[in-house]
Design a protein around this motif. Structure first.
Motif, PDB file in Angstrom:
ATOM      1  N   GLU A  11       1.346   0.029   1.790  1.00 34.57           N
ATOM      2  CA  GLU A  11       0.448  -0.493   0.890  1.00 34.57           C
ATOM      3  C   GLU A  11      -0.429   0.672  -0.082  1.00 34.57           C
ATOM      4  O   GLU A  11      -0.306   1.098   0.800  1.00 34.57           O
ATOM      5  CB  GLU A  11      -1.003  -1.458   1.376  1.00 34.57           C
ATOM      6  N   GLY A  40      -6.300   1.250  -0.386  1.00 31.74           N
ATOM      7  CA  GLY A  40      -7.050   0.378  -0.670  1.00 31.74           C
ATOM      8  C   GLY A  40      -7.193  -1.811  -1.128  1.00 31.74           C
ATOM      9  O   GLY A  40      -7.884  -2.002  -1.557  1.00 31.74           O
ATOM     10  N   ASP A  41      -5.705  -1.887  -0.865  1.00 36.40           N
ATOM     11  CA  ASP A  41      -4.738  -2.973  -1.637  1.00 36.40           C
ATOM     12  C   ASP A  41      -3.746  -3.398  -0.634  1.00 36.40           C
ATOM     13  O   ASP A  41      -3.199  -2.265  -0.379  1.00 36.40           O
ATOM     14  CB  ASP A  41      -4.679  -3.382  -2.769  1.00 36.40           C
ATOM     15  N   GLY A  42      -3.932  -4.593  -0.443  1.00 33.04           N
ATOM     16  CA  GLY A  42      -2.438  -4.917  -0.027  1.00 33.04           C
ATOM     17  C   GLY A  42      -2.828  -5.604   1.305  1.00 33.04           C
ATOM     18  O   GLY A  42      -4.343  -5.713   1.944  1.00 33.04           O
ATOM     19  N   GLN A  51      -4.379  -4.536   5.110  1.00 35.01           N
ATOM     20  CA  GLN A  51      -5.759  -3.839   4.401  1.00 35.01           C
ATOM     21  C   GLN A  51      -6.495  -5.044   4.121  1.00 35.01           C
ATOM     22  O   GLN A  51      -8.496  -4.881   5.045  1.00 35.01           O
ATOM     23  CB  GLN A  51      -5.653  -3.091   3.345  1.00 35.01           C
ATOM     24  N   ALA A  52      -6.255  -6.048   3.775  1.00 33.83           N
ATOM     25  CA  ALA A  52      -7.169  -7.260   3.771  1.00 33.83           C
ATOM     26  C   ALA A  52      -6.906  -8.185   5.044  1.00 33.83           C
ATOM     27  O   ALA A  52      -8.467  -8.771   5.424  1.00 33.83           O
ATOM     28  CB  ALA A  52      -6.205  -8.875   2.692  1.00 33.83           C
TER      29      ALA A  52
END
Length: 286
Positions: free
Chosen positions: A75, A78-80, A83-84
């Protein structure tokens, strides 16, 4: 030493100068969906035990059939979805969540950062540590070469968390880092060292507990080591023995094998007493 799964409630009010922590042990699958479905209730169990900091093992989301499988789920920073997932779990349970490791896209083609990500109770990311030391092993038929797919980190990372009206210093590391005491000296002094891991059965059975206890003793702090522990879909067997070790080197809790949660307290008074009794950190010369 207490052996086995420890998932009891918080019990009587904790001492004011204690931080309840939990380490999750998994047997991660070769698919992300299966792995996350297994780890989610373990996070919930840890939070229900009263833990304010919960740590997952290395590769908690995937132990693929090939070392290159991690490249398919990398990822951007900060995004993916991984991470979410970590952010949402931290926010849902209002905990400090240490996301074992997540494969983040590197600037080098065909490689990832093996990143340990920490999220606060509001779901925001508060720290990132990229694994510095990369595992390699040639032992009979066993062959491992993390450097083939992982870009090594370069920066030791310490995190300060405010909990219970006190500040706790937490040093971050990952698995093979455990064999390099100079990294932990760079982090010291801290209250707690984290070592999310996926030790092989071969190396874990020989060295895991010895190394964890040594790091705790020499740095006079607690060590919390969440691990992979069992036979995986890809045929790999990991050592497990997720544990919490105190500053005197005593193993407080351990989960030998299989999925589970280890829970215990980081007690300020214990740290202070050990350091006052044997002020080795103050005696350092080099």
């Amino acid at each position: 030493m207490t052996t086995g799964q420890t998932t009891g409630g918080a019990g009587p009010a904790q001492a004011a100068a204690a931080l309840r922590v939990a380490a999750v042990q998994t047997v991660s699958a070769a698919t992300v969906d299966t792995s996350l479905a297994a780890v989610e209730p373990l996070i919930a169990r840890a939070a229900q035990s009263g833990a304010r900091l919960v740590a997952l093992p290395e590769y908690f989301a995937l132990l693929g059939r090939s070392d290159r499988d991690k490249l398919a789920i990398r990822e951007p920073d900060g995004d993916g979805p991984l991470q979410a997932f970590l952010s949402e779990q931290a926010r849902r349970h209002r905990i400090w969540l240490v996301g074992g490791t997540v494969p983040l896209a590197s600037h080098r083609p065909g490689k990832v950062w093996n990143a340990s990500l920490v999220y606060g109770p509001d779901g925001s990311r508060v720290a990132r540590y990229d694994k510095i030391h990369l595992f390699g092993l040639r032992h009979g038929e066993e062959r491992f070469d993390e450097a083939a797919t992982i870009e090594p980190g370069r920066t030791p990372t310490v995190l300060d968390i405010d909990e219970g009206g006190r500040r706790w210093r937490v040093g971050l590391s990952v698995c093979y880092d455990l064999r390099f005491p100079e990294l932990y000296r760079a982090l010291s002094p801290v209250d707690l060292l984290l070592v999310p891991s996926a030790f092989t059965f071969t190396t874990g059975s020989a060295h895991w507990e010895t190394l964890l206890r040594a790091r705790a003793i020499e740095n006079q702090c607690y060590v919390l080591a969440p691990a992979q522990g069992g036979l995986h879909e890809n045929g790999r067997r990991t050592w497990g023995h997720t544990m919490l070790v105190d500053p005197w080197g005593e193993v407080l809790q351990v989960q030998p094998e299989g999925e589970g949660v280890v829970v215990g307290d980081v007690v300020r008074e214990r740290i202070d007493k050990v350091r006052a009794t044997l002020p080795a950190l103050g005696h350092r010369v080099l």
